[in-house]
Structures are given as C-alpha cells and as structure tokens.
Write a protein that holds these residues in place. Structure first.
Motif, short mmCIF file in Angstrom:
data_model
loop_
_atom_site.label_atom_id
_atom_site.label_comp_id
_atom_site.label_asym_id
_atom_site.label_seq_id
_atom_site.Cartn_x
_atom_site.Cartn_y
_atom_site.Cartn_z
N TYR A 1 -7.51 -10.52 -3.05
CA TYR A 1 -7.51 -9.71 -1.84
C TYR A 1 -6.12 -9.13 -1.57
CZ TYR A 1 -9.06 -8.27 2.79
OH TYR A 1 -9.40 -7.52 3.88
N GLY A 2 -5.12 -9.99 -1.65
CA GLY A 2 -3.75 -9.52 -1.43
C GLY A 2 -3.32 -8.47 -2.42
N CYS A 3 -3.66 -8.67 -3.69
CA CYS A 3 -3.32 -7.69 -4.72
C CYS A 3 -4.05 -6.37 -4.50
CB CYS A 3 -3.64 -8.24 -6.11
SG CYS A 3 -2.56 -9.59 -6.62
N LEU A 4 -5.31 -6.44 -4.14
CA LEU A 4 -6.07 -5.22 -3.90
C LEU A 4 -5.53 -4.46 -2.69
CD1 LEU A 4 -9.61 -6.63 -4.67
CD2 LEU A 4 -8.46 -4.78 -5.92
N PHE A 5 -5.17 -5.16 -1.65
CA PHE A 5 -4.63 -4.51 -0.45
C PHE A 5 -3.31 -3.82 -0.77
CE2 PHE A 5 -4.14 -4.14 4.15
CZ PHE A 5 -5.46 -4.12 4.56
N ALA A 6 -2.42 -4.53 -1.47
CA ALA A 6 -1.15 -3.92 -1.88
C ALA A 6 -1.41 -2.76 -2.84
CB ALA A 6 -0.24 -4.96 -2.53
N GLY A 7 -2.41 -2.91 -3.69
CA GLY A 7 -2.79 -1.82 -4.58
C GLY A 7 -3.23 -0.58 -3.82
N GLY A 8 -3.85 -0.79 -2.67
CA GLY A 8 -4.24 0.34 -1.83
C GLY A 8 -3.03 1.14 -1.38
N ASP A 9 -1.95 0.44 -1.04
CA ASP A 9 -0.72 1.15 -0.66
C ASP A 9 -0.15 1.90 -1.86
OD1 ASP A 9 1.52 1.71 1.27
OD2 ASP A 9 2.62 0.76 -0.36
N PHE A 10 -0.18 1.27 -3.02
CA PHE A 10 0.32 1.92 -4.23
C PHE A 10 -0.46 3.21 -4.50
CE2 PHE A 10 -0.13 2.72 -8.76
CZ PHE A 10 1.20 2.91 -9.11
N VAL A 11 -1.78 3.14 -4.41
CA VAL A 11 -2.61 4.32 -4.67
C VAL A 11 -2.30 5.40 -3.63
CG1 VAL A 11 -4.98 5.20 -4.62
CG2 VAL A 11 -4.44 3.12 -5.89
N HIS A 12 -2.18 5.01 -2.38
CA HIS A 12 -1.83 5.97 -1.33
C HIS A 12 -0.53 6.70 -1.68
CE1 HIS A 12 1.18 6.25 1.97
NE2 HIS A 12 0.38 7.24 2.30
N GLN A 13 0.48 5.92 -2.05
CA GLN A 13 1.78 6.53 -2.36
C GLN A 13 1.71 7.38 -3.63
OE1 GLN A 13 5.48 4.48 -1.74
NE2 GLN A 13 4.38 2.73 -0.85
N TRP A 14 0.96 6.93 -4.61
CA TRP A 14 0.86 7.67 -5.86
C TRP A 14 0.29 9.07 -5.62
CZ3 TRP A 14 2.62 7.24 -10.63
CH2 TRP A 14 2.04 8.01 -11.63
N PHE A 15 -0.72 9.16 -4.76
CA PHE A 15 -1.33 10.45 -4.50
C PHE A 15 -0.58 11.27 -3.46
CE2 PHE A 15 -5.05 8.41 -6.43
CZ PHE A 15 -5.34 9.39 -7.37
N SER A 16 0.13 10.64 -2.55
CA SER A 16 0.75 11.42 -1.47
C SER A 16 2.22 11.71 -1.69
CB SER A 16 0.55 10.72 -0.12
OG SER A 16 1.24 9.50 -0.09
N ARG A 17 2.91 10.85 -2.43
CA ARG A 17 4.35 11.10 -2.67
C ARG A 17 4.82 10.40 -3.93
NH1 ARG A 17 7.10 7.10 1.66
NH2 ARG A 17 5.19 6.13 2.30
N ARG A 18 4.22 10.75 -5.00
CA ARG A 18 4.46 10.13 -6.30
C ARG A 18 5.93 10.11 -6.69
NH1 ARG A 18 0.71 12.48 -10.83
NH2 ARG A 18 -0.62 12.15 -9.06
N GLU A 19 6.66 11.17 -6.35
CA GLU A 19 8.06 11.26 -6.78
C GLU A 19 8.98 10.32 -6.02
OE1 GLU A 19 7.08 13.79 -3.49
OE2 GLU A 19 6.28 13.89 -5.51
N LYS A 20 8.54 9.81 -4.87
CA LYS A 20 9.41 8.93 -4.09
C LYS A 20 8.62 7.73 -3.56
CE LYS A 20 13.00 8.95 -0.74
NZ LYS A 20 13.26 9.04 0.63
N MET A 21 8.37 6.79 -4.46
CA MET A 21 7.61 5.59 -4.07
C MET A 21 8.48 4.70 -3.18
SD MET A 21 4.63 5.80 -5.65
CE MET A 21 3.95 4.20 -5.94
N ASP A 22 7.88 4.15 -2.14
CA ASP A 22 8.56 3.25 -1.22
C ASP A 22 8.07 1.82 -1.48
OD1 ASP A 22 9.69 1.83 0.85
OD2 ASP A 22 8.85 3.08 2.45
N TRP A 23 8.74 1.14 -2.39
CA TRP A 23 8.31 -0.19 -2.80
C TRP A 23 8.46 -1.21 -1.68
CZ3 TRP A 23 5.19 -0.04 -6.58
CH2 TRP A 23 5.34 0.92 -7.57
N SER A 24 9.37 -1.00 -0.75
CA SER A 24 9.50 -1.94 0.37
C SER A 24 8.26 -1.86 1.26
CB SER A 24 10.77 -1.67 1.18
OG SER A 24 10.72 -0.41 1.81
N HIS A 25 7.67 -0.69 1.37
CA HIS A 25 6.43 -0.57 2.15
C HIS A 25 5.30 -1.32 1.46
CE1 HIS A 25 2.85 1.23 3.99
NE2 HIS A 25 3.61 1.23 5.07
N THR A 26 5.20 -1.16 0.13
CA THR A 26 4.18 -1.88 -0.62
C THR A 26 4.38 -3.39 -0.47
OG1 THR A 26 4.04 -0.06 -2.19
CG2 THR A 26 3.13 -2.17 -2.90
N ARG A 27 5.64 -3.82 -0.52
CA ARG A 27 5.94 -5.25 -0.31
C ARG A 27 5.47 -5.70 1.07
NH1 ARG A 27 11.61 -5.68 0.80
NH2 ARG A 27 10.80 -5.12 2.83
#
Length: 184
Positions: free
Chosen positions: A21-47
């Motif tokens: 569950y935790g991995c999937l939820f964090a993965g949701g943030d990753f997918v959001h960032q990948w599609f909305s701002r791929r060039e500037k990923m915010d890893w602290s937000h994913t954390r």
C-alpha cells in the motif's frame, strides 16, 4: 509466482499489505510528477507522500478493512452496502484529511489545513467488499490508492481537487472532460 505471493500475503498479511500500500501510494506521486513535470522531479514530496502512506494509510486501511469484515461479515448485498457506506462516510474523509494535512505538515507549511480547506470537498466527490477476499483487500485497495494518490498529488500541487481539472491538465480529450463536467 502468483501462488507464492498469495501464500506470503496469507502468512504475513499486515507487513505485506502495508508495504504494498505504501509503495503504491508513493508510486502515485511518482506517476503524477512524471506526467506533470518530468524534467523537475521533487523527490522530497514523494518521500513525504510515502511517509504518510506507510505510517497512516496502509495501517489504517489494513485494520479498517478487518474491522468492517468482522463487524459486517459476508458479501451479501446488504452487508456490502453497509461496508461501502461506512467506508465512504468514515474512512474516506479521514484518509483524505490525513493526506492533505500530513503532507503539508511534513513540508513544514505554516497552515497545514490550507490544502484541506481549499480542496477537500472537491476531492471527496470523487466492489471492494463483495469480490475481493479479505487477505488481499488491503493490497487491492492499495492499487486503487495508487490511482487515487496520483490524483491527490496532482490536486495538491496544481489542481483544485476536481477530476475535470486533473484530466484537462494531463491533456485528456475534451469529450471526456465534458462528460465529467456534466456528471458533477
């Protein structure tokens, strides 16, 4: 492989479900960032999303699903409706509130309720108990949470809490946007 995985889930249901569950939820943030701002990923937000998911959402959902199944056993139409009603009126608002306030807290925002006040009602508008066995229900919910977390992360970062805004931002066609707008 599927049988081995299910055996593991049955043997260690809490650890497996909360981790997935935790991995999937964090993965949701990753997918959001990948599609909305791929060039500037915010890893602290994913954390931060992962911390909220592992510390609250996965655990809460695991024990909430067990509580519902023990209190309202079975998958008859009546029991499913009871569980669904309780889930949507109790757990969903609480989980959404914890997401918005928890991530804001971890980001050090001065007013951790700001996102919640601005987006909660829009977000809240947006056949788990009858078809999914209890031992994989948290993981199934986690898969749904993956999609949900992607939407929540979009909403928190740049949306207004509506599905229509999320679909327009990601370039989904106008017909789909029109159908969702009419529906709401």
């Amino acid at each position: 492989m599927r049988k081995a995985f299910l055996r593991h889930v049955r043997r260690f249901p809490w650890v497996t479900n909360v981790t997935l569950y935790g991995c999937l939820f964090a993965g949701g943030d990753f997918v959001h960032q990948w599609f909305s701002r791929r060039e500037k990923m915010d890893w602290s937000h994913t954390r931060n999303v992962a911390v909220v998911a592992f510390s609250f959402h996965g655990n809460f959902n695991f024990f909430w699903m067990r509580f519902l199944e023990r209190r309202f056993p079975g998958n008859s139409y009546r029991m499913v409706l009871r569980k669904l009603l309780l889930d949507q009126t109790t757990a969903a608002p609480l989980a959404t509130t914890v997401f918005y306030t928890g991530v804001s807290f971890l980001e050090g925002k001065e007013d951790i309720m700001e996102d919640w006040r601005e987006k909660f009602l829009n977000t809240y508008k947006f056949v788990n108990f009858a078809l999914v066995p209890l031992y994989v229900r948290t993981t199934f919910t986690g898969c749904c949470a993956f999609v949900w977390a992607t939407f929540l992360c979009f909403s928190r970062q740049s949306g207004d809490g509506t599905a229509a805004a999320a679909l327009m931002r990601t370039g989904t066609n106008n017909l789909l946007y029109y159908n969702i707008t009419v529906f709401y």
